[in-house]
Design a protein around this motif. Sequence first.
Motif, PDB file in Angstrom:
ATOM      1  N   ILE A   7      60.796  60.276  -2.705  1.00 58.75           N
ATOM      2  CA  ILE A   7      61.936  60.574  -3.562  1.00 58.75           C
ATOM      3  C   ILE A   7      61.477  60.416  -5.001  1.00 58.75           C
ATOM      4  O   ILE A   7      61.142  59.323  -5.441  1.00 58.75           O
ATOM      5  CB  ILE A   7      63.121  59.637  -3.267  1.00 58.75           C
ATOM      6  CG1 ILE A   7      63.570  59.808  -1.829  1.00 58.75           C
ATOM      7  CG2 ILE A   7      64.254  59.905  -4.229  1.00 58.75           C
ATOM      8  CD1 ILE A   7      64.629  58.814  -1.408  1.00 58.75           C
ATOM      9  N   ARG A   8      61.478  61.515  -5.677  1.00 56.64           N
ATOM     10  CA  ARG A   8      61.067  61.481  -7.077  1.00 56.64           C
ATOM     11  C   ARG A   8      62.306  61.289  -7.929  1.00 56.64           C
ATOM     12  O   ARG A   8      63.298  61.981  -7.781  1.00 56.64           O
ATOM     13  CB  ARG A   8      60.360  62.773  -7.436  1.00 56.64           C
ATOM     14  CG  ARG A   8      59.090  62.904  -6.637  1.00 56.64           C
ATOM     15  CD  ARG A   8      58.256  64.051  -7.113  1.00 56.64           C
ATOM     16  NE  ARG A   8      57.030  64.018  -6.348  1.00 56.64           N
ATOM     17  CZ  ARG A   8      56.519  65.047  -5.714  1.00 56.64           C
ATOM     18  NH1 ARG A   8      57.106  66.205  -5.767  1.00 56.64           N
ATOM     19  NH2 ARG A   8      55.401  64.933  -5.034  1.00 56.64           N
ATOM     20  N   THR A   9      62.212  60.350  -8.832  1.00 57.50           N
ATOM     21  CA  THR A   9      63.333  60.105  -9.727  1.00 57.50           C
ATOM     22  C   THR A   9      62.940  60.540 -11.127  1.00 57.50           C
ATOM     23  O   THR A   9      61.779  60.506 -11.504  1.00 57.50           O
ATOM     24  CB  THR A   9      63.723  58.613  -9.740  1.00 57.50           C
ATOM     25  OG1 THR A   9      62.604  57.856 -10.164  1.00 57.50           O
ATOM     26  CG2 THR A   9      64.178  58.162  -8.365  1.00 57.50           C
ATOM     27  N   HIS A  10      63.926  60.962 -11.846  1.00 59.88           N
ATOM     28  CA  HIS A  10      63.714  61.380 -13.218  1.00 59.88           C
ATOM     29  C   HIS A  10      64.774  60.690 -14.052  1.00 59.88           C
ATOM     30  O   HIS A  10      65.958  60.793 -13.774  1.00 59.88           O
ATOM     31  CB  HIS A  10      63.856  62.899 -13.335  1.00 59.88           C
ATOM     32  CG  HIS A  10      63.761  63.391 -14.747  1.00 59.88           C
ATOM     33  ND1 HIS A  10      62.575  63.469 -15.410  1.00 59.88           N
ATOM     34  CD2 HIS A  10      64.705  63.816 -15.610  1.00 59.88           C
ATOM     35  CE1 HIS A  10      62.790  63.927 -16.630  1.00 59.88           C
ATOM     36  NE2 HIS A  10      64.079  64.148 -16.766  1.00 59.88           N
TER      37      HIS A  10
END
Length: 89
Positions: A7-10
């Motif tokens: 899960i990539r968070t920005h």
Amino acid sequence: MKAGNDIRTHTYTDSEREEEEKRLRRLQRIVGLCLSLIAQSSISMEEAERLAAGARSHALRLFPGKEATFEMIYAPRFRRLIAEKFGLH
């Protein structure tokens, strides 16, 4: 890369958040206008379907790659209204 849990968070900056909110408000106005035109005017089913397709195209220009989101949130509203208006139950 982890399988399944990547899960990539920005973290959005204030200006990015404001820009996204602006695009979302624009999309909501477009969808609302199209739904109102379909519901309240004497247009053909083909014209209603073109309005729905135009709203979808505009949504994808505002939010590239979000086809599934449009199909989940807005497409059912258009389908339901068109079915009601043109007796397709």
